[in-house]
Each structure stands twice: as structure tokens, then as C-alpha cells.
Design a protein around this motif. Structure first.
Motif, PDB file in Angstrom:
ATOM      1  N   ILE A 125     -43.943 -11.979  -3.976  1.00 27.54           N
ATOM      2  CA  ILE A 125     -43.017 -12.992  -4.176  1.00 27.54           C
ATOM      3  C   ILE A 125     -41.517 -12.297  -4.468  1.00 27.54           C
ATOM      4  O   ILE A 125     -41.546 -11.126  -4.768  1.00 27.54           O
TER       5      ILE A 125
ATOM      6  N   ARG B  56     -35.028 -16.217  -1.596  1.00 32.01           N
ATOM      7  CA  ARG B  56     -36.160 -16.287  -2.346  1.00 32.01           C
ATOM      8  C   ARG B  56     -37.333 -16.720  -1.278  1.00 32.01           C
ATOM      9  O   ARG B  56     -37.222 -17.741  -0.667  1.00 32.01           O
ATOM     10  N   ALA B  57     -38.233 -15.875  -1.330  1.00 26.47           N
ATOM     11  CA  ALA B  57     -39.327 -16.067  -0.152  1.00 26.47           C
ATOM     12  C   ALA B  57     -40.707 -16.038  -0.957  1.00 26.47           C
ATOM     13  O   ALA B  57     -40.981 -14.955  -1.846  1.00 26.47           O
ATOM     14  N   ASN B  58     -41.802 -16.454  -0.758  1.00 26.30           N
ATOM     15  CA  ASN B  58     -43.088 -16.301  -1.098  1.00 26.30           C
ATOM     16  C   ASN B  58     -44.005 -16.260   0.252  1.00 26.30           C
ATOM     17  O   ASN B  58     -43.708 -16.996   0.998  1.00 26.30           O
TER      18      ASN B  58
ATOM     19  N   THR C 116     -42.821 -19.450   2.279  1.00 28.42           N
ATOM     20  CA  THR C 116     -41.916 -20.618   1.910  1.00 28.42           C
ATOM     21  C   THR C 116     -40.699 -19.826   1.588  1.00 28.42           C
ATOM     22  O   THR C 116     -40.447 -18.596   0.935  1.00 28.42           O
ATOM     23  N   MET C 117     -39.463 -20.311   1.822  1.00 31.43           N
ATOM     24  CA  MET C 117     -38.097 -19.597   1.811  1.00 31.43           C
ATOM     25  C   MET C 117     -37.128 -20.547   1.852  1.00 31.43           C
ATOM     26  O   MET C 117     -36.983 -21.638   2.053  1.00 31.43           O
ATOM     27  N   GLU C 118     -36.237 -20.005   0.621  1.00 36.87           N
ATOM     28  CA  GLU C 118     -34.870 -20.900   0.655  1.00 36.87           C
ATOM     29  C   GLU C 118     -33.891 -19.739   0.354  1.00 36.87           C
ATOM     30  O   GLU C 118     -33.927 -18.659  -0.246  1.00 36.87           O
TER      31      GLU C 118
HETATM   32  C1  LIG Z   1     -42.353 -19.089  -5.217  1.00 34.69           C
HETATM   33  O1  LIG Z   1     -43.349 -19.242  -5.937  1.00 34.69           O
HETATM   34  C2  LIG Z   1     -42.913 -19.227  -7.452  1.00 34.69           C
HETATM   35  C3  LIG Z   1     -44.089 -19.478  -8.368  1.00 34.69           C
HETATM   36  O2  LIG Z   1     -45.236 -19.087  -7.863  1.00 34.69           O
HETATM   37  C4  LIG Z   1     -41.896 -20.592  -7.435  1.00 34.69           C
HETATM   38  O3  LIG Z   1     -41.617 -20.752  -8.560  1.00 34.69           O
HETATM   39  C5  LIG Z   1     -41.058 -20.545  -6.577  1.00 34.69           C
HETATM   40  O4  LIG Z   1     -40.240 -21.706  -6.440  1.00 34.69           O
HETATM   41  C6  LIG Z   1     -41.433 -20.260  -5.036  1.00 34.69           C
HETATM   42  N1  LIG Z   1     -40.377 -19.802  -4.220  1.00 34.69           N
HETATM   43  C7  LIG Z   1     -40.327 -20.621  -2.870  1.00 34.69           C
HETATM   44  C8  LIG Z   1     -38.844 -20.062  -2.100  1.00 34.69           C
HETATM   45  O5  LIG Z   1     -41.173 -21.384  -2.642  1.00 34.69           O
END
Ligand SMILES: *[C@@H]1O[C@H](CO)[C@@H](O)[C@H](O)[C@H]1NC(C)=O
Ligand SMILES: *[C@@H]1O[C@H](CO)[C@@H](O)[C@H](O)[C@H]1NC(C)=O
Ligand SMILES: *[C@@H]1O[C@H](CO)[C@@H](O)[C@H](O)[C@H]1NC(C)=O
Length: 278
Positions: A87, A99-101, A143-145
Motif C-alpha cells: 500500500i 496512491r497505489a495498492n 489500483t492507482m490514482e
Molecule cells: C488502497 O487501499 C486502501 C485500503 O486498503 C484504500 O483506502 C485506498 O483507497 C486504496 N487506494 C487505491 C488507489 O485504490
């Protein structure tokens, strides 16, 4: 009657516990009390230590690749290696604010790991290690923004990052502790510095698949400007490498006494003084 039933239940419970305990004992040990045959040990107060230590750490890596059962049981296979979800939140540097997961993260390439140098400080027994990987590749779902290199990104797809000729300089801080009559390393911090000759990448479904053409040209842009792309994502990549090395090394060094690497290592008591031993 009830009493009898309770007793027999307890006996059964104890019996199961004993079996579980025995199985555990057979399958794995908490730590080694005998030096494994694959590990040549060195003496830090004799000349040629760094050369000796470099060879010892390489032998350790070679064995990790073959598989050390106590490590594999909790860490999993070494290559490809499954690593924790990442994260990541980076607030506005020049190159990136993203922000990336990352989930389903797999890293390949650690089976070709070469130890170029393993130095140990006589002062605090911290390590400076030079490692080379011909190739390291990370695959994940993302997932990224945010923005990378000024390009606004929002998407969800797969990503790979492939790094060629990766030089890793690793600085490791340790604390000695005693267990079962042996001295062990407790790794308290790892810092890495990375150099490479090339980074390749590909992200699918950029901009949520709005335009295949823009997606292709963006990927091409990242690859053409790979140094800038790397700089933008450097914290993710560095954290991933640090995480991997920390996880594997701390498992290894709680399992194998430091005495089996450095025969003449002082005890924690001797190094820190009696007052400081925890
Ligand atoms: C990543 O995960 C967190 C919680 O696990 C979430 O709050 C956040 O929005 C996610 N970020 C993206 C860019 O998807
Ligand atoms: C990376 O390159 C820089 C500059 O050439 C050098 O100072 C640094 O020690 C290198 N780091 C690694 C890990 O090789
Ligand atoms: C290792 O260090 C960590 C953090 O400094 C500490 O919490 C832990 O108790 C230490 N473990 C041992 C076995 O000394």
C-alpha cells in the motif's frame, strides 16, 4: 460418571498435545544447535575475513535457493517469491504523486542472486553487503490514482516492473542476543541503495481502459524515460526490496546462530557490557 468423562477428555487432550508437540519437533526446530554442513564459518579477528564472509553468505543464499525447510515453511519458495501487498502513498514529489495498492505481488530473480561482498563491522557487527541480480521482475495487480511524470493516472489492472543488472547495496543494523548458549543477530534495520542498467514496465488498463492508444503511448513513454519512471516509483521499489531482504534475513538469523557464521563473534554481554543486555 461426569468426573470420569471429564478425566478421559483431558487425557485425550493431553495425548493430542503430545502428538502435536512431537510432530513439531520432527518437522522443524526453533533454532540450530549444530552448524549445518553447507555453511563454512569465518573468523573476524583473522585476516581475509571479508573474502571468507562473502563466500559464506553466498553459500547461505545457494542453500536458501535449494530450500531450508524451516525458512520455506514460513517464507514460502524463494523464486518466484510471493510478497506482502504493498500500500503506497506518495505525496507530491516533483516526479510523482500517487496512491497505489499492489496485490498478488510476485517477485522473480532472487535465485540468481550473487554476493559480491559481505563486510561486517568489528565495532557494532552491522553488515555492508553488495548484491547483484542479473534480473529482477515484479508482477502484481494494481489500483492507482495520481500522477507519474506529470501524467494523470487512474486505473486498475496488472503491472510488471523488470530491472536489469540490479546492484543492491545493503546496510544492515543488528543487535546481538543470546539464546540457548549461542549468540544471534537480531536485525533491527535494513537500508538499500539500488543501481541498474535498465527498467522495463507495462501497465494494463491505464485510464480504466478508456483508450488503448493512449495506454500504449503512455507505456512507451515510461519505457523511453525509464530513469525518470524509476525515480518516480523508487520508494515502492526500494521498500519492496528492503521488505524481501528483511523478511528472509531475519528468519535466517533467528534460526542460525551468528557463531556459525563468525566463530569468534563476541557475546552480547561482551559487546554491549553487562548493564545493557536485555
Ligand atoms: C488502497 O487501499 C486502501 C485500503 O486498503 C484504500 O483506502 C485506498 O483507497 C486504496 N487506494 C487505491 C488507489 O485504490
Ligand atoms: C550507484 O551508483 C552511484 C554512482 O555511481 C554510486 O555512488 C553508488 O555506490 C552505487 N550504488 C550501488 C548499489 O551500486
Ligand atoms: C529484536 O529487536 C526488536 C526491535 O528492536 C525487539 O522488539 C525484539 O524483542 C528483539 N528480539 C530479540 C530476540 O532480541
Amino acid at each position: 460418571m461426569i468426573y470420569k468423562k471429564q478425566v478421559s477428555k483431558n487425557v485425550k487432550k493431553i495425548f493430542i498435545l503430545i502428538i502435536a508437540f512431537c510432530l513439531n519437533e520432527v518437522n522443524s526446530v526453533e533454532f540450530y544447535t549444530e552448524k549445518p554442513a553447507f555453511l563454512p564459518s569465518c573468523k573476524i579477528y583473522e585476516p581475509g575475513f571479508t573474502k571468507c564472509s562473502t563466500n559464506t553468505i553466498q553459500k547461505l543464499i545457494d542453500q536458501l535457493i535449494i530450500g531450508i525447510p524451516e525458512i520455506t515453511a514460513t517464507f514460502g519458495p524463494f523464486d518466484p517469491m510471493h510478497v506482502k501487498n504493498i500500500i503506497f502513498k506518495q505525496d507530491s514529489t516533483e516526479a510523482a504523486s500517487i496512491r497505489a495498492n499492489l496485490t498478488n505481488v510476485f517477485v522473480k530473480g532472487f535465485s540468481k542472486m550473487k554476493i559480491k561482498q559481505s563486510k561486517v563491522s568489528k565495532k557494532d557487527f552491522s553488515w555492508d553487503t553488495k548484491i547483484f541480480l542479473p534480473k529482477m521482475r515484479m508482477d502484481a495487480d494494481y489500483t492507482m490514482e495520481g500522477k507519474i511524470l506529470l501524467i494523470p493516472l487512474q486505473g486498475k489492472g496488472t503491472i510488471f516492473i523488470e530491472i536489469e543488472n540490479l546492484d543492491i547495496y545493503m546496510h544492515t543494523i543488528i543487535q546481538l542476543y543470546e539464546k540457548g548458549g549461542f549468540t544471534f543477530d537480531n536485525i533491527t534495520n535494513i537500508n538499500v541503495d539500488l543501481n541498474m542498467t535498465r527498467v522495463r514496465t507495462h501497465l494494463t488498463n491505464l485510464f480504466n481502459g478508456a483508450s488503448k492508444e493512449v495506454e500504449d503511448s503512455t507505456n512507451k513513454f515510461f519505457n523511453d524515460n525509464w530513469r525518470d519512471f524509476y525515480e518516480a516509483l523508487k520508494p515502492i521499489i526500494v521498500e519492496t526490496v528492503e521488505g524481501i531482504l528483511y523478511d528472509v534475513m531475519s528468519k535466517v538469523f533467528h534460526l542460525i546462530p551468528a557463531n556459525f557464521f563468525i566463530e569468534d563473534i563476541p557475546t552480547s554481554e561482551k559487546l554491549y557490557g553487562k548493564a545493557n543486555t536485555a
